[in-house]
Design an enzyme around this catalytic site. Structure first.
Site, short mmCIF file in Angstrom:
data_model
loop_
_atom_site.label_atom_id
_atom_site.label_comp_id
_atom_site.label_asym_id
_atom_site.label_seq_id
_atom_site.Cartn_x
_atom_site.Cartn_y
_atom_site.Cartn_z
N CYS A 117 -51.75 46.34 -6.02
CA CYS A 117 -52.69 46.18 -4.98
C CYS A 117 -52.27 47.41 -3.95
CB CYS A 117 -52.55 44.72 -4.48
SG CYS A 117 -51.00 44.46 -3.97
N ARG A 122 -45.71 50.15 -0.23
CA ARG A 122 -44.52 49.44 -0.76
C ARG A 122 -43.27 49.97 -0.80
NH1 ARG A 122 -46.61 43.94 -1.34
NH2 ARG A 122 -48.74 44.14 -1.69
N PRO A 123 -42.55 50.31 0.25
CA PRO A 123 -41.42 51.06 0.35
C PRO A 123 -40.28 50.60 -0.58
CG PRO A 123 -41.54 49.76 2.24
CD PRO A 123 -42.98 49.57 1.61
#
Length: 289
Positions: A117, A122-123
């Protein structure tokens, strides 16, 4: 499905059964790699991400039996590679759990950056920080995370930000590391506890899951096990709010009421009746909240 059409002004009545927790399933399926024998997992949610995880496990060489829609048996003994397929992995963000699982089992892994998504960035810096503390050398090449270690050594790891993904990934890698690993400022969500319970059922030694300090004592061998995934608290909360908004009377089954304490408390403050049973919740709303 091209579109959804919602016709409002209808009260909701009846009952619904909640499926297994997505966030638990996305961690537990890759975690099965750590076992030496069959793992049987029940109460799986029927979602695309679970389908992709099955494909990834099969691509690695694992034997996957999924004759029942909510049950799967995984035999990781046949895994022949520690490199996760690029195109398959890009379909879901939880592919990063293969890093911890493959490192824990084989001390090496190649996994693409997480896909799935598009909700913000999204680290994975906290994941990498944890792996490096355990003795893993990390290289980033062409969108692929390459991780390798001569051996994994337990360490004290403080997470700069609370992260469910990093907490679980470090747990996976540390299960078979030498010595004791301590994760401070760990995430405390039910998914952490569920994953720890699965690993402990295989023979891991994890204590403190559900608190902000988790300790993992490494073990040499993890056996197969059977495990049932907890109900999805996000799905449960969604139906609770839906019942209240639509002035409904809905019985929501297969839930763990303590996982919804915050939602229940706020709904009661709004004048909504919330009745908790052993494994279900009933929401009754007769007027506008």
């Amino acid at each position: 499905m091209e579109k959804l059409k919602i016709e409002g002004c209808h009260k909701l009545h009846g009952e619904i059964t909640i499926s297994g927790a997505k966030n638990s399933a996305l961690a537990i399926l890759p975690a099965s790699i750590l076992a030496e024998e069959n793992c049987t997992i029940r109460n799986l949610p029927s979602i695309d991400d679970v389908t992709y995880l099955k494909e990834l496990l099969r691509d690695l060489g694992a034997k996957v039996s999924d004759e029942d829609i909510d049950k799967i048996t995984i035999n990781p003994a046949y895994i022949k590679s520690s490199a996760v397929d690029f195109e398959l992995a890009k379909k879901l963000r939880a592919s990063y759990y293969f890093l911890g699982a493959l490192l824990g089992k084989y001390k090496e892994a190649e996994v693409p950056f997480p896909g799935g998504c598009d909700i913000g960035v999204r680290p994975i810096d906290q994941h990498i920080k944890g792996f490096e503390a355990l003795g893993v050398e990390i290289k980033l090449e062409h969108g692929i995370i390459k991780a390798k270690a001569k051996e994994l050594i337990g360490a004290s790891i403080y997470l700069d930000v609370v992260s469910v993904g990093a907490t679980i990934n470090i747990m996976l890698a540390a299960c078979k590391a030498k010595g004791i690993t301590t994760i401070e400022n760990a995430a405390k969500e039910p998914y952490i506890v569920d994953t720890a319970n699965f690993l402990n059922a295989m023979g891991a030694n994890i204590k403190g899951a559900g608190t902000d300090v988790i300790k993992i004592k490494g073990v040499e061998h993890l056996s197969g096990c059977e495990h049932s995934i907890i109900p999805d608290q996000i799905e449960t909360g969604t139906y609770m709010i839906l019942a209240a908004a639509a002035k409904g009377d809905v019985l929501i089954k297969n839930v763990i009421p303590t996982h919804l304490e915050a939602v229940s408390a706020k709904m009661r403050e709004m004048g909504i009746e919330v009745i908790e049973y052993e494994d279900s919740i009933r929401v009754i709303s007769n007027t506008r909240p």
